[in-house]
Write a protein that holds these residues in place. Sequence first.
Motif, PDB file in Angstrom:
ATOM      1  N   TYR A 240      37.707  31.590  36.261  1.00  0.00           N
ATOM      2  CA  TYR A 240      37.761  31.423  37.708  1.00  0.00           C
ATOM      3  C   TYR A 240      37.882  29.942  38.032  1.00  0.00           C
TER       4      TYR A 240
ATOM      5  N   GLY B 187      43.997  39.762  41.989  1.00  0.00           N
ATOM      6  CA  GLY B 187      42.613  40.087  41.642  1.00  0.00           C
ATOM      7  C   GLY B 187      42.100  41.263  42.458  1.00  0.00           C
TER       8      GLY B 187
ATOM      9  N   SER C 230      39.899  41.200  35.719  1.00  0.00           N
ATOM     10  CA  SER C 230      39.053  40.011  35.716  1.00  0.00           C
ATOM     11  C   SER C 230      37.814  40.164  34.848  1.00  0.00           C
ATOM     12  N   LYS C 231      37.276  41.359  34.778  1.00  0.00           N
ATOM     13  CA  LYS C 231      36.032  41.557  34.027  1.00  0.00           C
ATOM     14  C   LYS C 231      36.314  42.062  32.621  1.00  0.00           C
TER      15      LYS C 231
ATOM     16  N   SER D  84      40.739  45.374  38.724  1.00  0.00           N
ATOM     17  CA  SER D  84      41.426  44.179  38.232  1.00  0.00           C
ATOM     18  C   SER D  84      41.132  44.006  36.755  1.00  0.00           C
TER      19      SER D  84
ATOM     20  N   HIS E 122      39.652  41.024  44.374  1.00  0.00           N
ATOM     21  CA  HIS E 122      39.358  40.456  45.691  1.00  0.00           C
ATOM     22  C   HIS E 122      40.419  40.872  46.711  1.00  0.00           C
TER      23      HIS E 122
ATOM     24  N   ASN F 134      27.871  46.468  40.031  1.00  0.00           N
ATOM     25  CA  ASN F 134      27.418  45.090  40.203  1.00  0.00           C
ATOM     26  C   ASN F 134      26.585  45.093  41.473  1.00  0.00           C
TER      27      ASN F 134
ATOM     28  N   PHE G  34      27.660  44.207  46.071  1.00  0.00           N
ATOM     29  CA  PHE G  34      28.396  42.995  45.668  1.00  0.00           C
ATOM     30  C   PHE G  34      28.691  42.139  46.906  1.00  0.00           C
TER      31      PHE G  34
ATOM     32  N   VAL H 243      35.999  47.763  38.997  1.00  0.00           N
ATOM     33  CA  VAL H 243      36.379  46.577  38.234  1.00  0.00           C
ATOM     34  C   VAL H 243      35.687  46.494  36.865  1.00  0.00           C
ATOM     35  N   TYR H 244      34.508  47.130  36.746  1.00  0.00           N
ATOM     36  CA  TYR H 244      33.800  47.128  35.454  1.00  0.00           C
ATOM     37  C   TYR H 244      33.920  48.465  34.717  1.00  0.00           C
TER      38      TYR H 244
ATOM     39  N   ARG I 132      44.013  36.366  37.629  1.00  0.00           N
ATOM     40  CA  ARG I 132      44.115  36.929  38.989  1.00  0.00           C
ATOM     41  C   ARG I 132      45.054  38.121  39.054  1.00  0.00           C
TER      42      ARG I 132
ATOM     43  N   ASP J 229      35.467  50.511  44.028  1.00  0.00           N
ATOM     44  CA  ASP J 229      35.711  49.314  43.219  1.00  0.00           C
ATOM     45  C   ASP J 229      35.335  49.642  41.778  1.00  0.00           C
TER      46      ASP J 229
HETATM   47  C1  PLP Z   1      32.202  44.474  41.890  1.00  0.00           C
HETATM   48  C2  PLP Z   1      33.225  43.391  41.925  1.00  0.00           C
HETATM   49  N1  PLP Z   1      34.382  43.607  42.559  1.00  0.00           N
HETATM   50  C3  PLP Z   1      35.343  42.661  42.630  1.00  0.00           C
HETATM   51  C4  PLP Z   1      35.177  41.431  42.043  1.00  0.00           C
HETATM   52  C5  PLP Z   1      36.265  40.410  42.174  1.00  0.00           C
HETATM   53  O1  PLP Z   1      37.187  40.581  41.174  1.00  0.00           O
HETATM   54  P1  PLP Z   1      38.461  39.612  40.990  1.00  0.00           P
HETATM   55  O2  PLP Z   1      38.007  38.407  40.268  1.00  0.00           O
HETATM   56  O3  PLP Z   1      39.401  40.449  40.202  1.00  0.00           O
HETATM   57  O4  PLP Z   1      39.030  39.283  42.316  1.00  0.00           O
HETATM   58  C6  PLP Z   1      33.993  41.163  41.362  1.00  0.00           C
HETATM   59  C7  PLP Z   1      33.808  39.851  40.726  1.00  0.00           C
HETATM   60  O5  PLP Z   1      32.958  39.109  40.997  1.00  0.00           O
HETATM   61  C8  PLP Z   1      32.997  42.165  41.301  1.00  0.00           C
HETATM   62  O6  PLP Z   1      31.845  41.939  40.692  1.00  0.00           O
END
Ligand code: PLP
Lengths: 487, 487
Positions: free
Chosen positions: B142, A176, A312-313, A310, A178, A252, A202, A282-283, A320, A280
């Motif tokens: 999650y 992930g 994830s979003k 990642s 994370h 975020n 975040f 991720v979005y 993960r 980051d």
């Molecule tokens: C800005 C941001 N970075 C990282 C993450 C974590 O992502 P992942 O679930 O891939 O570990 C999130 C998720 O909450 C997020 O909003």
Amino acid sequence: MTRYQHLADLLAQRIEAGLYQSGERLPSVRTLSDEHSVSISTVQQAYHLLEDRQLITPQPRSGYYVTPRKHTPPAPAISRPAQRPVEITQWGCVLDRLNEEPDSDAIPFGSGSPDMCQSTMAPLWKAMTRLMQAQDSRVLNYDPVYGSLALREQVARLAIDSGCHLNPADIIITHGCHEALMVAIRAACQEGDIVAVESPAFHGIMQKLRGSKIKVIEIPTDSSTGISVEALKLALEQWPIKAVMLVPNCNNPLGFIMPEQRKRELLSLAQCYDIAIIEDDVYGDLAFEYPRPITIKSLDTDGRVLLCSSFSKTVAPGLRVGWIAPGRYFDRVVYMKYTGTGASASHPQLAIAEFIKSGGYQTHLRRMRKYYQQNLEKFTCRVREYFPCGICVSRPQGGFMMWIELPEHFDSVRLSLELSEAKVQFVIGSLFSASGKYRNCLRLNYGLPYSDKVDQALRKLAKAVECAMLECQMQIAEENRQAHANR
Amino acid sequence: MTRYQHLADLLAQRIEAGLYQSGERLPSVRTLSDEHSVSISTVQQAYHLLEDRQLITPQPRSGYYVTPRKHTPPAPAISRPAQRPVEITQWGCVLDRLNEEPDSDAIPFGSGSPDMCQSTMAPLWKAMTRLMQAQDSRVLNYDPVYGSLALREQVARLAIDSGCHLNPADIIITHGCHEALMVAIRAACQEGDIVAVESPAFHGIMQKLRGSKIKVIEIPTDSSTGISVEALKLALEQWPIKAVMLVPNCNNPLGFIMPEQRKRELLSLAQCYDIAIIEDDVYGDLAFEYPRPITIKSLDTDGRVLLCSSFSKTVAPGLRVGWIAPGRYFDRVVYMKYTGTGASASHPQLAIAEFIKSGGYQTHLRRMRKYYQQNLEKFTCRVREYFPCGICVSRPQGGFMMWIELPEHFDSVRLSLELSEAKVQFVIGSLFSASGKYRNCLRLNYGLPYSDKVDQALRKLAKAVECAMLECQMQIAEENRQAHANR
Ligand SMILES: Cc1ncc(COP(=O)(O)O)c(C=O)c1O
Ligand SMILES: Cc1ncc(COP(=O)(O)O)c(C=O)c1O
């Protein structure tokens, strides 16, 4: 749809279109009943519905009037956090959030998950199932610590869309985003360092910094253009900052996309003060605009940007699967990855690689971008309709997070407790500050499929906000009165 | 099986059973041909085969003799590492190992993976496939940061077999044992601390300590009973040690099981000096003895033991499912887990929970225990047969790792390079020391299915060891000669 709902919608459209103007008296019940050949009670039910939706207001003995039209709430002003390094607090409320019992009855505006029910997920399920049915031995075995080459190739391909020219060998797969963020911090910083972050930022990022015994300085951040480069410069002049960590695309919690020019300025500044940038993204693939915005990494010339992301979003967090392109920190990141978790799981990597390779990921993205944009429109309308005046609402340009700022003295922690009983969950704003600012803010996930239940939950939330705001005002008035009396 | 192979096996059995004694002359080719009604050439082929297996030796013009029987090589003596805290080096060779190109032609005696081809894995594959086919939404979402409750319940149930009474709420699921060990270190120690470890010790443990800027002191360790409690006591008297980290059951690399009495003594010592114990039980379920040995955790009365494990060695490492029962460090471990990787992946957790719940795991364990024990017997026989005198070999009591100690000046790094060209891989001993000791040792995975290819690889290894030993002896002789001449 029943007859009265139909009539209500028709009237709502006329109001929306300005055929009945703000404050204007609406036709009498009898007139409408004649005009639409429906019963008196049908018209009455339609009017009640519109009243519920706060589109019209009854005046005793005089009929219904179009509720004075609310203006779109303004976007939050640029933030003004304290301009000095602080220790991060707030772990308690993050933990509370982690400890929340999952409750399938509740409406999870607080969720960090994307919508995963779209049919464009089907090819991914297929790929995942196929690997299992074939009893592919790679599923069981240790992967290389860098991650599967098949996936790294696909990630490198995707990165082109954000302007990045990466080789598979520049990329390390992580557990992930994370883990990507954590190894980035551990590779670029040390205990006792200071890192600059957006404000709000975040909470995951801040807790990682806290866990690494790093102080943060929150930098003023504009809700539509991102971190203030000028303010960052001032901070850099004053403090020995080691890195800046930010979410420049579909931020975020604010939802902004940092304009390209700002990204360039930020990078120049980082070069000038020789600091690392932990970006980051991720979005980023969920930006409404197309082609998607560039990353700061794409402008990087000397390997100082550690790009973290990642699936994830964009796809599903439970798999993960994340990645990092750590530039000149590559060797240290490999080390941190190895010592932190060893190799990553093979199965989800192979499935996602397949999903991208077959084009399924891109199709899914197209769907999701549109879906979130439409949902955002619905949410924004309803928020305007249901919430009282005096709030500010962010204008997301992608992703699925919305930030609502309430008046200064508002206590979202209390509101959250109150609403969790009513089965409405959201994220309190103070999680997004190192020092507990933004207690007057909330973050909502507007990616939830817009159902009646969701609509009701939004109303409950709006109603509770209204009550709390009133109470808050009264309390302030009372305090002022007492202060006056005591003088 | 051909006729001559059959005959060869028969003769080998007679030799093994002592019907033909060590050094005794075997029947002539003609006698055997008559006795077994086979052709002369069949007997000759059988004799050649036995010669290849070094069971018999030809004497020119005199016939074949039973090769003088070798004694079982002794177990390595107790280790004698330097008794002071040192910085960990050796990352370079770990990285080389991580960078090794996977080569499906090579015989991976260096692998850390279990055998995963047994039919008792079928229920796991089924469970994994079923979750995918059902498109179980938990797969995508999650998980709680603690891990799935279904799995924590099963882990708690299993722990009873090692004498531990755990609640699901005492357990946190991790990304393999790697993550469990890392969060344990980060929860119980700080930068600059000193941690005591076994010697030799699993390199993953040492690299994690290095990554956390912790020094280690290697404690003398007996190859059949484990860490010397007396030596640890001396070290504790002299140095401010914060924790001891060890693999007391089916140790990697030595294979010992620490006797229960020693475990008790170690715990008392830890209580006395108030240090934490980080216990790695990743091979514990693979002990040959049944019921399996207890963990130190099972004796723990004040929560000072952080028990770490995973399903990587018992089931499959690619699933990356591990766990930790961190005792009084629970809150800190949750924090480190959250900041390190967030939640764990749901799918493999659910599948393994199902595998355990249905009894499949226990069936699989029974099979694997037996399988490894039988393989160990084969390997030990062959090692005795193929390798030269002057080596020591560990006597594993479980798991699938064997440790071979060669004479002091032997260089396993050179041997490893030489053999990797011949497609035989093993792990060099120096990885298992903080300061590069054990360069004269190798670790072999004896869990590989014993095929002809494996047999040939073992011969090649033995041959190369023999040559290198000879060379080494000659070099030492030469050095001595020169030293003498220069005097
Ligand atoms: C800005 C941001 N970075 C990282 C993450 C974590 O992502 P992942 O679930 O891939 O570990 C999130 C998720 O909450 C997020 O909003
Ligand atoms: C003693 C020991 N602990 C931990 C590990 C790592 O286990 P996992 O693959 O579950 O992270 C290994 C595997 O190499 C090991 O031998």
